[in-house]
Design a protein around this motif. Structure first.
Motif, short mmCIF file in Angstrom:
data_model
loop_
_atom_site.label_atom_id
_atom_site.label_comp_id
_atom_site.label_asym_id
_atom_site.label_seq_id
_atom_site.Cartn_x
_atom_site.Cartn_y
_atom_site.Cartn_z
N VAL A 159 0.75 -1.08 0.01
CA VAL A 159 0.27 0.12 0.00
C VAL A 159 1.03 1.35 -0.06
O VAL A 159 0.60 2.14 -0.66
N THR A 160 1.87 1.26 0.91
CA THR A 160 2.80 2.43 0.99
C THR A 160 3.29 2.69 -0.50
O THR A 160 3.48 4.03 -0.78
N HIS A 161 3.90 1.84 -1.20
CA HIS A 161 4.62 2.28 -2.56
C HIS A 161 3.59 2.24 -3.85
O HIS A 161 4.15 2.19 -4.87
N TRP A 162 2.34 1.99 -3.57
CA TRP A 162 1.45 1.82 -4.53
C TRP A 162 1.32 2.89 -5.32
O TRP A 162 1.30 2.70 -6.78
N PRO A 163 1.47 4.03 -5.03
CA PRO A 163 1.41 5.40 -6.11
C PRO A 163 2.67 5.13 -7.04
O PRO A 163 2.30 5.83 -8.11
N THR A 164 3.67 4.69 -6.73
CA THR A 164 4.75 4.52 -7.56
C THR A 164 5.23 3.23 -8.43
O THR A 164 5.80 3.36 -9.20
N VAL A 165 4.78 2.28 -7.56
CA VAL A 165 5.32 0.92 -7.85
C VAL A 165 3.98 -0.20 -7.91
O VAL A 165 3.37 -0.28 -7.10
N ARG A 166 3.78 -0.62 -9.26
CA ARG A 166 2.89 -1.71 -9.23
C ARG A 166 3.31 -3.10 -8.95
O ARG A 166 4.46 -3.34 -9.34
N MET A 167 2.70 -3.78 -8.01
CA MET A 167 2.96 -5.28 -7.81
C MET A 167 2.12 -6.05 -8.22
O MET A 167 1.00 -5.94 -7.97
N SER A 168 2.52 -7.31 -8.94
CA SER A 168 1.63 -8.24 -9.51
C SER A 168 2.19 -9.76 -9.47
O SER A 168 3.37 -9.78 -9.35
N LEU A 169 1.40 -10.86 -9.35
CA LEU A 169 1.92 -11.98 -9.39
C LEU A 169 2.33 -12.50 -10.81
O LEU A 169 1.40 -12.39 -11.81
N GLY A 170 3.16 -13.38 -10.98
CA GLY A 170 3.67 -13.81 -12.28
C GLY A 170 3.65 -15.37 -11.99
O GLY A 170 2.74 -15.89 -11.39
N PRO A 171 4.41 -16.02 -12.85
CA PRO A 171 4.31 -17.65 -13.02
C PRO A 171 4.65 -18.10 -11.78
O PRO A 171 5.41 -17.69 -11.17
N ARG A 172 4.07 -19.34 -11.69
CA ARG A 172 4.51 -20.17 -10.65
C ARG A 172 5.41 -21.14 -11.01
O ARG A 172 5.28 -21.71 -12.23
N ILE A 173 6.41 -21.32 -10.18
CA ILE A 173 7.37 -22.48 -10.59
C ILE A 173 7.41 -23.56 -9.60
O ILE A 173 7.85 -23.30 -8.41
N GLY A 174 7.35 -24.77 -10.01
CA GLY A 174 6.88 -25.94 -8.87
C GLY A 174 8.52 -26.04 -8.33
O GLY A 174 9.60 -25.85 -8.68
N ARG A 175 8.31 -26.75 -6.98
CA ARG A 175 9.48 -26.84 -6.19
C ARG A 175 10.34 -27.86 -6.65
O ARG A 175 11.68 -27.96 -6.46
N ASP A 176 10.03 -28.83 -7.69
CA ASP A 176 10.62 -29.95 -8.38
C ASP A 176 11.72 -29.23 -9.26
O ASP A 176 12.41 -30.16 -9.88
#
Length: 266
Positions: A159-176
């Motif tokens: 929330v603090t950095h949202w005005p200047t930086v967008r955060m989003s979820l990318g690809p999942r990488i399996g633990r294997d």
């Protein structure tokens, strides 16, 4: 996902090093290509890589980026990378804890399989680096989901950095896809600096003060926390204009609603 802790105690064998630094290296070329593609880096980019280990991701980065600065805390891997790329002006490998690195004074991106144990430190480093354009951080899946808001709850740092930086979820990488195999899956957390901030620079300090007050945790709701330092009537009116329920817990308020709330209070 090479995890490590700060210490001056040397690691004498590979097993000791893995235990000492809690190393889990990416061991799948297809996964490395997925991460680099997801980063969106181009041939003109300067890229910083954190914890390259055996260099699985490094080779993919060199196929795209203009220049790579790699930072490896394990002296054996740092030396091996230096030997492998000796004479290649596109890459420099530094034996150092990334948390002690000064950010470049020119635009740069971060693409890295980051240490689980240092994830928050590295995220904060990226968020405060003025010339960072983007960061593609492979980390624990739960961490990536948390800071991207995938749980429909948003932590203070996002929330603090949202005005200047967008955060989003990318690809999942399996633990294997790692060696040794960790206990949990990984995922990419994307950071992208906005070309046009959601608030003007002159408002950022006051916005962050509002976030600090809101996350005080007083009274069980965001409105109650704000009302400890702002008139209750003003708070209720602003919540109505921003379309936020006055009983909403602070973590349930999306970053875009925080922007609307700040504007309503201003």
């Amino acid at each position: 996902m090479s995890r490590h802790r700060r210490s001056s105690r040397p690691a004498h064998s590979r097993a000791d090093a893995r235990k000492h630094f809690s190393q889990n290296f990416l061991a799948d070329a297809a996964a490395a290509r997925t991460i680099v593609r997801a980063s969106g880096i181009t041939a003109g980019d300067l890229v910083l890589e954190i914890g390259p280990g055996g260099g699985m991701l490094t080779g993919q980065l060199l196929g795209v980026a203009r220049r790579v600065l790699a930072y490896e805390i394990d002296p054996r891997y740092a030396a091996a990378l230096r030997a492998r790329y000796a004479g290649d002006d596109r890459i420099r490998c530094h034996h150092v804890d990334f948390r002690d690195v000064r950010a470049p004074a020119e635009p740069f991106a971060v693409v890295a399989n980051i240490p689980f144990a240092a994830s928050t430190d590295i995220l904060r480093w990226c968020l405060t680096a003025r010339e960072l354009t983007s960061a593609t951080l492979l980390t624990q899946q739960e961490f990536a989901r948390k800071y991207s808001g995938d749980y429909q709850r948003w932590p203070k740092l996002t929330v603090t950095h949202w005005p200047t930086v967008r955060m989003s979820l990318g690809p999942r990488i399996g633990r294997d896809r790692f060696r040794p195999v960790p206990r949990v899956d990984a995922a990419v957390l994307h950071l992208r600096r906005r070309e046009r901030p959601l608030l003007p620079d002159r408002d950022l300090a006051r916005y962050r003060q509002l976030v600090d007050i809101g996350f005080l945790g007083v009274g069980g709701s965001l409105a109650a926390s704000l009302a400890t330092q702002l008139p209750s009537r003003r708070v209720r009116a602003a919540f109505a204009r921003a379309a936020i329920a006055t009983n909403a817990p602070v973590g349930s308020v999306a970053p875009d609603n925080w922007i609307a709330l700040y504007r309503a209070l201003s």
